[in-house]
Scaffold this active site. Sequence first.
Site, PDB file in Angstrom:
ATOM      1  N   SER A 142      34.330  39.693  31.321  1.00 18.82           N
ATOM      2  CA  SER A 142      35.085  40.154  32.485  1.00 18.82           C
ATOM      3  C   SER A 142      34.711  39.356  33.724  1.00 18.82           C
ATOM      4  O   SER A 142      33.562  38.894  33.860  1.00 18.82           O
ATOM      5  CB  SER A 142      34.795  41.635  32.734  1.00 18.82           C
ATOM      6  OG  SER A 142      35.291  42.061  33.986  1.00 18.82           O
ATOM      7  N   TYR A 167      29.352  48.580  34.343  1.00 23.52           N
ATOM      8  CA  TYR A 167      30.366  47.924  33.518  1.00 23.52           C
ATOM      9  C   TYR A 167      30.107  46.415  33.481  1.00 23.52           C
ATOM     10  O   TYR A 167      30.080  45.797  32.409  1.00 23.52           O
ATOM     11  CB  TYR A 167      31.761  48.204  34.073  1.00 23.52           C
ATOM     12  CG  TYR A 167      32.838  47.348  33.453  1.00 23.52           C
ATOM     13  CD1 TYR A 167      33.193  47.516  32.115  1.00 23.52           C
ATOM     14  CD2 TYR A 167      33.494  46.367  34.189  1.00 23.52           C
ATOM     15  CE1 TYR A 167      34.175  46.718  31.526  1.00 23.52           C
ATOM     16  CE2 TYR A 167      34.475  45.576  33.613  1.00 23.52           C
ATOM     17  CZ  TYR A 167      34.806  45.756  32.286  1.00 23.52           C
ATOM     18  OH  TYR A 167      35.760  44.960  31.710  1.00 23.52           O
TER      19      TYR A 167
END
Length: 350
Positions: A142, A167
């Site tokens: 990501s 995350y």
Amino acid sequence: MKILITGAAGFIGHHLAKRIASNSNEVIGLDNINDYYDTNIKYGRLEDIGIRKEEISYGKMTRSEKYHNYKFIKLDLTDKDGLWNLFENEKFDAVCNLAAQAGVRYSIENPSAYINSNIVGFANLLEASKRFEISHLVYASSSSVYGLNQKMPFSVHDGIAHPVSLYAASKKSGELMAHTYSHLFGLPATGLRFFTVYGPWGRPDMALFKFTKAIIEEKPIDVYNYGNMQRDFTYIDDIVEGIIRVINRPASPDKNWNALNPDPASSSAPYRIYNIGNGTPVKLTSFIEAIENALGKKAKKNLLPMQPGDVAATWADTAELENDFGYKPNTSIAEGVRRFISWYREFYEV
């Protein structure tokens, strides 16, 4: 090839599975269909590829009614025995791991979900890939891993030591774990850092989905950092094209890699990292304007400060993707948003 796609009921996983199945490769889709967001959309994606909800049960393989070469299994990556049996029975050539607990803000409220899915689940997948000698493991990372970095555009050659959400930290952990397996066991592994993916069948917790719903319903939208956000919005079809090109070329050792000046994007092991983004940051206010234009309605904006765990801007340097694969995403914001709005109106009949 016979390819396992995890997260196949998810946004990116659905599009990838449908595209690869259309090209006659044999595909197994895997997903635990958790309730992080509305499962009706997840079942809708599966129905779109020919998997009926009533035929799905945990651990059971279901064949698509639309694609003879696509099968789906409901399974959790933390189920090590179930995963091991799947690998042993199916003899995959390649694996694309798109399964993950997504969402930056949710990671602040429910950290254990990220540890279980993004770290424990990925570790199980790495172990299975090693044991059954997978020829290439491609996995989703990501843009969030760049964290506090402010040097723009974000380059895969830069360090990523300062994540600002669990995350992001879990995604960085995945990259480190993959490198370890590449180094110790020669597992070819390629990590793809996605930049703000959007398009039809997108996630309801993402800005485009929430903004579209609110504007249609004439409700105010929450605009964080008072609208002074920039994102490298990347259309789903561009992401899928990039993934497919990468799957078809397993990572190899970088012969020029220098341990005295180590490049984070490659290694003496068969390991690579790439950004996949549009390569152009777009102001959040401009993105909202594109939605307004596609809907023919104005948004009511609720301007708010920055949220914890968020970053002000993202911008992908895609030079490595262009150099190695001759590919660069190019769908315009106006066209991508228009396609999403068309899907949204059809799906929700509005």
